[in-house]
Motif scaffolding. Structure first.
Motif, PDB file in Angstrom:
ATOM      1  N   TRP A  73      15.594  16.679 -50.590  1.00  0.00           N
ATOM      2  CA  TRP A  73      15.579  15.864 -49.387  1.00  0.00           C
ATOM      3  C   TRP A  73      16.991  15.386 -49.100  1.00  0.00           C
ATOM      4  CZ3 TRP A  73      12.832  15.093 -45.280  1.00  0.00           C
ATOM      5  CH2 TRP A  73      13.007  13.947 -44.499  1.00  0.00           C
ATOM      6  N   VAL A  74      17.462  15.649 -47.882  1.00  0.00           N
ATOM      7  CA  VAL A  74      18.769  15.153 -47.451  1.00  0.00           C
ATOM      8  C   VAL A  74      18.542  13.747 -46.903  1.00  0.00           C
ATOM      9  CG1 VAL A  74      20.771  15.530 -45.976  1.00  0.00           C
ATOM     10  CG2 VAL A  74      19.504  17.493 -46.903  1.00  0.00           C
ATOM     11  N   GLY A  75      18.976  12.761 -47.631  1.00  0.00           N
ATOM     12  CA  GLY A  75      18.683  11.374 -47.269  1.00  0.00           C
ATOM     13  C   GLY A  75      19.531  10.872 -46.117  1.00  0.00           C
ATOM     14  N   GLY A  76      19.457   9.569 -45.889  1.00  0.00           N
ATOM     15  CA  GLY A  76      20.278   8.939 -44.864  1.00  0.00           C
ATOM     16  C   GLY A  76      19.558   8.645 -43.574  1.00  0.00           C
ATOM     17  N   ALA A  77      18.316   9.129 -43.429  1.00  0.00           N
ATOM     18  CA  ALA A  77      17.581   8.875 -42.170  1.00  0.00           C
ATOM     19  C   ALA A  77      16.090   8.991 -42.432  1.00  0.00           C
ATOM     20  CB  ALA A  77      18.013   9.841 -41.074  1.00  0.00           C
ATOM     21  N   GLY A  78      15.506   7.962 -42.970  1.00  0.00           N
ATOM     22  CA  GLY A  78      14.064   7.939 -43.160  1.00  0.00           C
ATOM     23  C   GLY A  78      13.617   8.628 -44.436  1.00  0.00           C
ATOM     24  N   GLU A  79      12.320   8.604 -44.629  1.00  0.00           N
ATOM     25  CA  GLU A  79      11.700   9.172 -45.814  1.00  0.00           C
ATOM     26  C   GLU A  79      11.026  10.497 -45.460  1.00  0.00           C
ATOM     27  OE1 GLU A  79      11.973   7.870 -48.875  1.00  0.00           O
ATOM     28  OE2 GLU A  79      13.309   6.398 -47.936  1.00  0.00           O
ATOM     29  N   PRO A  80      10.782  11.348 -46.477  1.00  0.00           N
ATOM     30  CA  PRO A  80      10.059  12.593 -46.209  1.00  0.00           C
ATOM     31  C   PRO A  80       8.679  12.314 -45.623  1.00  0.00           C
ATOM     32  CG  PRO A  80      11.009  12.593 -48.422  1.00  0.00           C
ATOM     33  CD  PRO A  80      11.175  11.214 -47.889  1.00  0.00           C
ATOM     34  N   SER A  81       8.245  13.153 -44.713  1.00  0.00           N
ATOM     35  CA  SER A  81       6.929  12.975 -44.105  1.00  0.00           C
ATOM     36  C   SER A  81       5.839  13.249 -45.126  1.00  0.00           C
ATOM     37  CB  SER A  81       6.764  13.925 -42.917  1.00  0.00           C
ATOM     38  OG  SER A  81       6.687  15.267 -43.380  1.00  0.00           O
ATOM     39  N   ALA A  82       4.645  12.776 -44.829  1.00  0.00           N
ATOM     40  CA  ALA A  82       3.499  13.025 -45.707  1.00  0.00           C
ATOM     41  C   ALA A  82       3.251  14.524 -45.844  1.00  0.00           C
ATOM     42  CB  ALA A  82       2.258  12.317 -45.155  1.00  0.00           C
ATOM     43  N   GLU A  83       3.465  15.281 -44.766  1.00  0.00           N
ATOM     44  CA  GLU A  83       3.259  16.724 -44.824  1.00  0.00           C
ATOM     45  C   GLU A  83       4.253  17.373 -45.783  1.00  0.00           C
ATOM     46  OE1 GLU A  83       2.995  20.525 -41.756  1.00  0.00           O
ATOM     47  OE2 GLU A  83       4.524  18.984 -41.415  1.00  0.00           O
ATOM     48  N   VAL A  84       5.516  17.018 -45.677  1.00  0.00           N
ATOM     49  CA  VAL A  84       6.531  17.602 -46.546  1.00  0.00           C
ATOM     50  C   VAL A  84       6.221  17.276 -48.005  1.00  0.00           C
ATOM     51  CG1 VAL A  84       8.948  17.445 -47.252  1.00  0.00           C
ATOM     52  CG2 VAL A  84       8.365  17.724 -44.829  1.00  0.00           C
ATOM     53  N   LYS A  85       5.870  16.040 -48.294  1.00  0.00           N
ATOM     54  CA  LYS A  85       5.584  15.647 -49.674  1.00  0.00           C
ATOM     55  C   LYS A  85       4.332  16.362 -50.196  1.00  0.00           C
ATOM     56  CE  LYS A  85       6.609  11.379 -50.938  1.00  0.00           C
ATOM     57  NZ  LYS A  85       6.745   9.905 -51.016  1.00  0.00           N
ATOM     58  N   ASP A  86       3.340  16.505 -49.338  1.00  0.00           N
ATOM     59  CA  ASP A  86       2.128  17.214 -49.744  1.00  0.00           C
ATOM     60  C   ASP A  86       2.454  18.655 -50.107  1.00  0.00           C
ATOM     61  OD1 ASP A  86      -1.109  17.379 -49.456  1.00  0.00           O
ATOM     62  OD2 ASP A  86      -0.184  19.182 -48.627  1.00  0.00           O
ATOM     63  N   ARG A  87       3.196  19.345 -49.258  1.00  0.00           N
ATOM     64  CA  ARG A  87       3.525  20.748 -49.512  1.00  0.00           C
ATOM     65  C   ARG A  87       4.403  20.898 -50.754  1.00  0.00           C
ATOM     66  NH1 ARG A  87      -0.135  20.139 -46.061  1.00  0.00           N
ATOM     67  NH2 ARG A  87      -0.075  21.264 -44.066  1.00  0.00           N
ATOM     68  N   PHE A  88       5.396  20.050 -50.878  1.00  0.00           N
ATOM     69  CA  PHE A  88       6.272  20.107 -52.046  1.00  0.00           C
ATOM     70  C   PHE A  88       5.452  19.921 -53.325  1.00  0.00           C
ATOM     71  CE2 PHE A  88       8.889  18.231 -55.342  1.00  0.00           C
ATOM     72  CZ  PHE A  88      10.076  18.926 -55.281  1.00  0.00           C
ATOM     73  N   THR A  89       4.561  18.959 -53.311  1.00  0.00           N
ATOM     74  CA  THR A  89       3.795  18.660 -54.521  1.00  0.00           C
ATOM     75  C   THR A  89       2.836  19.786 -54.869  1.00  0.00           C
ATOM     76  OG1 THR A  89       3.956  16.317 -53.933  1.00  0.00           O
ATOM     77  CG2 THR A  89       2.377  16.906 -55.656  1.00  0.00           C
ATOM     78  N   ARG A  90       2.244  20.414 -53.873  1.00  0.00           N
ATOM     79  CA  ARG A  90       1.354  21.546 -54.150  1.00  0.00           C
ATOM     80  C   ARG A  90       2.149  22.719 -54.732  1.00  0.00           C
ATOM     81  NH1 ARG A  90      -3.735  20.788 -52.046  1.00  0.00           N
ATOM     82  NH2 ARG A  90      -3.901  19.024 -50.604  1.00  0.00           N
ATOM     83  N   VAL A  91       3.339  22.955 -54.230  1.00  0.00           N
ATOM     84  CA  VAL A  91       4.185  23.997 -54.799  1.00  0.00           C
ATOM     85  C   VAL A  91       4.583  23.618 -56.224  1.00  0.00           C
ATOM     86  CG1 VAL A  91       6.402  25.205 -54.590  1.00  0.00           C
ATOM     87  CG2 VAL A  91       5.015  24.773 -52.547  1.00  0.00           C
ATOM     88  N   MET A  92       4.924  22.339 -56.435  1.00  0.00           N
ATOM     89  CA  MET A  92       5.310  21.881 -57.764  1.00  0.00           C
ATOM     90  C   MET A  92       4.169  22.036 -58.757  1.00  0.00           C
ATOM     91  SD  MET A  92       8.046  20.425 -59.227  1.00  0.00           S
ATOM     92  CE  MET A  92       7.856  21.371 -60.747  1.00  0.00           C
ATOM     93  N   LYS A  93       2.973  21.729 -58.337  1.00  0.00           N
ATOM     94  CA  LYS A  93       1.815  21.857 -59.217  1.00  0.00           C
ATOM     95  C   LYS A  93       1.575  23.330 -59.585  1.00  0.00           C
ATOM     96  CE  LYS A  93      -1.934  19.441 -58.162  1.00  0.00           C
ATOM     97  NZ  LYS A  93      -2.228  18.678 -59.408  1.00  0.00           N
ATOM     98  N   GLY A  94       1.793  24.226 -58.628  1.00  0.00           N
ATOM     99  CA  GLY A  94       1.686  25.646 -58.935  1.00  0.00           C
ATOM    100  C   GLY A  94       2.748  26.091 -59.920  1.00  0.00           C
ATOM    101  N   HIS A  95       3.948  25.582 -59.748  1.00  0.00           N
ATOM    102  CA  HIS A  95       5.040  25.879 -60.672  1.00  0.00           C
ATOM    103  C   HIS A  95       4.684  25.392 -62.078  1.00  0.00           C
ATOM    104  CE1 HIS A  95       9.377  26.386 -61.746  1.00  0.00           C
ATOM    105  NE2 HIS A  95       9.059  25.436 -62.622  1.00  0.00           N
TER     106      HIS A  95
END
Length: 609
Positions: free
Chosen positions: A419-441
């Motif tokens: 995540w490139v910070g400096g302007a808000g937090e990651p959206s719920a969609e981005v976090k959901d997708r990242f976490t599902r990929v992480m769980k697969g990893h």
């Protein structure tokens, strides 16, 4: 907008085809060795179309009025990239395996068409399929004596003159003589006289040599005939042979001119010769058949032993990964500091990462062109940044970087999404997708499996969490990796289909190195991929009734915890995450100092569910 130069090149090719009495021509990304990555002289598809991917084929029909008059074939990795790079005015876009070049020719080539192909750039199986498809329209597949693209390519690069160099046994772990003796024993057992070895990485492995003839892959253009008596013939350009190389190869390896290869094949009349149909081009089969040799189709005997790393190679990989992990960690700290400023671009980030690797010592090359994808460019799976596509990393966005290095003791390949910070937090969609990929990893990393398990049997572990949300990704989950060789190395692979994709049926055995890289890509928005390299290792299980295996994770670089949705993480997921980051800190920490070390310590802190 694409430059008109590609239109002019297409016109020139069509005139050349017409002069040769051809109604079309097939242009693959390939060389005389069926390589995935090829030298500049063999980049015919890129020159003609502008396509910069590593896998693709074009079919050009001579009549520009034919509809369609040309088509580009790519797999799911390149469906976005091909549309950016190849002009839709001149080419129809086709996706494999949903279709194929042979099927397209059978459907679209004019009746009775003479379709040309270069027999030094296509395999035997492809030729048979294309010939069969054209027969249904009374067409003919015509082997050209010289490639028509070369006739119209001004300033056509010549093959690299770089010398071949010795790959010391301190890195290789086993002598070339011992490797040749292993192949000799196989040939004797199979009652074969010799085998033709054409894959450049197999030749490099067998003879313990390396080269600089292909960008990012340290191989030398050559062929080998390995004989049942343990001797071999190496066919290589004279300028590549140094006194050191000759001394290293010794008397048992005869060094011959590269131009002597075809005559040597013609001298094999009456001999039983093993040839790999997946790695040897049609021209080699045709030459041997015409010579009267008895061809036995068999896998290149170097492929499997090359994939099973010996203890020296395994330790070399660990050492290279530690060196590389420190460099990538330093880069991620730099990126975290500078990315939010709005001044970092995809190209400057890739350059910075290469600089950090060079500072680590012993970097010989990158292992592939860095995939540096900001925002929507990260959704292009094998994106290659250029001056035309270069994006600035925007504060409050997703950035994907897939990169690797070539070191004398190992080849690395790592992907991190941050995540490139400096302007808000990651959206719920981005976090959901990242976490599902992480769980697969994590599921792949934690897998335990019995002897005989193939890559396709593990693939679902990586995809299951995406599937639960109706999502997927259009690439394999894992590929083999060489030891200071090809970053994509067979025969092992983790991917969906058994039988349909090379390597998915290959049993995973201890010593193999393979990537673990599930992903998710939302076109026009962002891409996520998380990749480590893992080593297949034996697992001791009390009461086990068979031999079991698992993975040792080799790549050691922190993941971005700010992209996690902890509500989706199980206690086992969190335990793996914390154990992994503790290992990162233990191995990489001593290699970093000052603020770099402090950053790593902060990023490796345990998380709690």
């Amino acid at each position: 907008m694409l430059m008109n130069t590609h239109e002019a090149r297409l016109d020139a090719l069509r005139k050349e085809l017409s002069n040769r009495g051809l109604d079309g021509f097939v242009v693959p990304i390939s060389d005389e060795h069926m390589s995935e990555y090829v030298g500049a002289y063999a980049q015919r598809l890129a020159w003609l179309t502008g396509f910069g991917g590593s896998a693709g084929t074009a079919v050009i029909l001579t009549d520009p009025a034919h509809d369609p008059a040309a088509a580009m074939f790519v797999d799911g990795r390149y469906v976005l990239q091909v549309r950016d790079q190849v002009d839709a005015r001149f080419y129809a876009y086709e996706t494999v395996p949903q279709t194929s070049v042979a099927k397209w020719l059978g459907q679209h080539a004019p009746a009775g068409a003479r379709i040309g192909y270069d027999p030094w750039l296509h395999g035997k199986g492809w030729v048979a399929a294309a010939r069969k498809a054209l027969a249904g329209t009374c067409g003919e597949l015509v082997a050209v004596e010289s490639n028509p693209i070369d006739a119209v390519w001004e300033d056509h690069p010549v093959p690299s003159p770089a010398p071949a160099v010795v790959h010391e046994e301190t890195y290789a772990g086993v002598s070339s003589q011992a490797k040749r003796e292993e192949i000799s024993a196989w040939l004797t057992e199979q009652k074969l006289d010799a085998t033709v070895i054409t894959a450049l990485d197999s030749i490099a492995w067998l003879l313990n040599i390396r080269g600089a003839d292909v960008d990012r892959t340290p191989v030398s253009l050559s062929y080998v005939l390995a004989h049942a008596d343990g001797t071999a013939d190496l066919f290589i350009a004279e300028e590549k042979v140094t006194p050191d190389l000759a001394r290293h190869l010794g008397n048992a390896v005869r060094i011959r001119k590269r131009s002597a290869f075809v005559p040597a094949l013609r001298d094999l009349a009456g001999k039983r010769i093993a040839v790999d149909p997946e790695r040897a081009v049609e021209a080699i089969f045709a030459t041997l058949e015409q010579a009267g040799a008895e061809i036995v189709e068999a896998r290149d005997p170097a492929v499997l032993p090359k994939a099973i790393k010996n203890p020296v190679e395994q330790q070399g990989h660990r050492d290279a990964q530690a060196r590389d992990g420190a460099a990538v960690s330093r880069f991620l700290r730099w990126l975290e500091q500078n990315g939010p400023s709005g001044t970092v671009t995809e190209m400057s980030a890739a350059d910075a990462l290469q600089d950090f690797r060079q500072q680590s010592g012993d970097l010989r090359d990158l292992s592939f062109d860095t995939i540096s994808g900001a925002g929507p460019n990260g959704a292009i799976m094998h994106y290659r940044v250029s001056e035309e596509t270069n994006r600035t990393l925007e504060p409050g966005s997703v950035y994907l970087v897939d990169s690797g290095g070539q070191y004398p003791d190992g080849t690395t390949d790592i992907t991190r999404t941050v995540w490139v910070g400096g302007a808000g937090e990651p959206s719920a969609e981005v976090k959901d997708r990242f976490t599902r990929v992480m769980k697969g990893h994590i599921a792949i990393a934690r897998a335990v499996f019995p002897r005989g398990t193939a890559g396709h049997q593990l693939d679902v572990l990586a995809r299951q969490f995406l599937w639960q949300a109706g999502l997927d990704y259009a690439h394999g989950t894992g590929h083999g990796v060489g030891s200071f060789l090809a970053v994509h190395e067979g025969p092992q692979r983790i991917a969906k289909s058994a039988g349909g994709q090379a390597g998915t049926d290959q049993e995973l055995v201890p010593g193999m190195i393979i990537s673990n890289e599930p992903g998710y890509y939302k076109a026009g928005a962002f891409g996520i991929r998380l990749e480590n390299l893992v080593l297949v290792e034996p697992r001791q299980i009390d009461g086990a009734e068979d031999d079991y295996m698992g993975f040792e994770t080799l790549t050691l670089v922190p993941f971005d915890a700010s992209l996690l949705d902890l509500s989706l993480m199980t206690p086992d997921d969190i335990a793996w995450w914390n154990a992994y980051h503790a290992q990162v800190l233990a191995v990489i920490g001593p290699r970093l100092e000052g603020e770099d070390r402090a950053w790593l310590e902060a990023r490796c802190q345990p998380i709690a569910g």
